[in-house]
Design a protein around this motif. Sequence first.
Motif, PDB file in Angstrom:
ATOM      1  N   THR A   1       0.836  -1.199   0.000  1.00 45.82           N
ATOM      2  CA  THR A   1       0.000   0.000   0.000  1.00 45.82           C
ATOM      3  C   THR A   1       0.872   1.251   0.000  1.00 45.82           C
ATOM      4  O   THR A   1       2.015   1.229   0.445  1.00 45.82           O
ATOM      5  CB  THR A   1      -0.929   0.037   1.232  1.00 45.82           C
TER       6      THR A   1
ATOM      7  N   GLY B   1       0.083   5.016   1.423  1.00 42.01           N
ATOM      8  CA  GLY B   1      -0.948   5.754   2.136  1.00 42.01           C
ATOM      9  C   GLY B   1      -2.115   4.832   2.430  1.00 42.01           C
ATOM     10  O   GLY B   1      -1.946   3.752   2.993  1.00 42.01           O
ATOM     11  N   SER B   2      -3.299   5.222   1.996  1.00 44.11           N
ATOM     12  CA  SER B   2      -4.501   4.423   2.259  1.00 44.11           C
ATOM     13  C   SER B   2      -4.928   3.613   1.044  1.00 44.11           C
ATOM     14  O   SER B   2      -6.020   3.033   1.045  1.00 44.11           O
ATOM     15  CB  SER B   2      -5.647   5.343   2.673  1.00 44.11           C
ATOM     16  N   ALA B   3      -4.063   3.548   0.012  1.00 44.57           N
ATOM     17  CA  ALA B   3      -4.441   2.879  -1.226  1.00 44.57           C
ATOM     18  C   ALA B   3      -3.511   1.715  -1.537  1.00 44.57           C
ATOM     19  O   ALA B   3      -2.325   1.720  -1.185  1.00 44.57           O
ATOM     20  CB  ALA B   3      -4.436   3.874  -2.384  1.00 44.57           C
TER      21      ALA B   3
ATOM     22  N   GLY C   1      -3.528  -4.635   7.550  1.00 50.37           N
ATOM     23  CA  GLY C   1      -3.998  -3.664   8.524  1.00 50.37           C
ATOM     24  C   GLY C   1      -5.455  -3.772   8.908  1.00 50.37           C
ATOM     25  O   GLY C   1      -5.984  -2.850   9.530  1.00 50.37           O
TER      26      GLY C   1
ATOM     27  N   VAL D   1     -11.062  -1.547   3.759  1.00 46.89           N
ATOM     28  CA  VAL D   1     -10.698  -0.206   4.216  1.00 46.89           C
ATOM     29  C   VAL D   1      -9.534   0.354   3.424  1.00 46.89           C
ATOM     30  O   VAL D   1      -9.236   1.554   3.504  1.00 46.89           O
ATOM     31  CB  VAL D   1     -10.350  -0.213   5.722  1.00 46.89           C
ATOM     32  N   VAL D   2      -8.849  -0.487   2.666  1.00 45.93           N
ATOM     33  CA  VAL D   2      -7.749  -0.046   1.804  1.00 45.93           C
ATOM     34  C   VAL D   2      -8.308   0.264   0.422  1.00 45.93           C
ATOM     35  O   VAL D   2      -8.891  -0.610  -0.231  1.00 45.93           O
ATOM     36  CB  VAL D   2      -6.650  -1.122   1.707  1.00 45.93           C
ATOM     37  N   ASP D   3      -8.157   1.469  -0.030  1.00 46.43           N
ATOM     38  CA  ASP D   3      -8.680   1.881  -1.324  1.00 46.43           C
ATOM     39  C   ASP D   3      -8.097   1.002  -2.430  1.00 46.43           C
ATOM     40  O   ASP D   3      -6.885   0.837  -2.540  1.00 46.43           O
ATOM     41  CB  ASP D   3      -8.347   3.351  -1.583  1.00 46.43           C
TER      42      ASP D   3
END
Length: 366
Positions: A183, A185-187, A219, A319-321
């Motif tokens: 990943t 960041g959040s992606a 995560g 939750v991970v884009d």
Amino acid sequence: MTSSRGRHVAIVGAGVIGLSCALEIRRRGFEVTVVEQGTRAGEATWAAAGVVAPHHYGATPGPLHELLRRSRALYPAFVQSLSSRSLDWHENGTVAVARTEAEAEELEARVHWLNDADYSGQLLTRSALRELEPLCDGDFESAAFFPGDAHVDPRQLGLALKETVLQAGVQICFGASVERIETIGSAVSGLSLSGEDHILPAEAVVLAAGAWSAGLAPGFRLPVRPAKGQMCAVQTGGLRRPVQFPEGVIIPRTGGVMAVGATVEDVGFNLRINPDAIIELRAAAADIVSVVADAEIVETWLGFRPRTADGFPIVGQSVVDGLVVSTGHDTKGIALAPVTAKLVADLVSDGHVDALLTPFSPERFA
């Protein structure tokens, strides 16, 4: 993701779920790579029974039944879309038998709620059962026929899927273990493969690694564990359609063979075939179809079903884009393959979340 041009999707797992998703996503115009730790198309897929039914393995009224029902409706076109390989696909129903009063009550209740849901189930007299399946000569409390059910040979289905996705331009990397989903960041950004010094980049990842999925979730909690199932095949023919009973199922295969299964064992990734368990399987089946008792066992095998904490599959955006989860199908992976592929492809291609997916979202474990 709103445009397929230049977009790469990586799929972890080449079982029936992973390959079905790969094919549908590829048909939407994406570049697709499937990564599989094994050397063939599927672990649980190879070991499955292959019944396709909306009341499959204890599904009751509610979201799981609706998901199975939609998948059953998609199956004929799904089969037609695959390679010319024979899939041993049959739409001639299944029989279910009950040997105790409690089992008979459950079976009668199942017939009633399915009929209320406009899915046909018929209670059978002993003579009607013998007319449908002359080999069913056990001592039964009751029996039922579900004409809308179907069955397929899971091994042939897996091979046909593999051939079709390769013909469609999907790349499959067999013998490649995923160390982690990367990943930024959040992606999601790609996959880190064991023994490789680079990352396989991807704008989207579908986690369809079956019983091995939990350890790859980056995560967030993904409560999937292996449920070991052992099966055997006996050299005898004559059965016309699958015969289900509370402990398992007997399924006709081509070549005068019946598949008998399956155990349900919470023993982790235990690869041992237990001869005593196989003997018990055959004995249970012989109580239903007596010719099984003296039939030669020609094959034994096992697989690890991906079982979840609540018995529902886990399908949806994580939750991970860009990371879509598609696992936890347990005993229903074969039955749910077409609808899972469509719903996952909708998510990957344009972010569309079908309302049917809500009860199966990964977010329910947050």
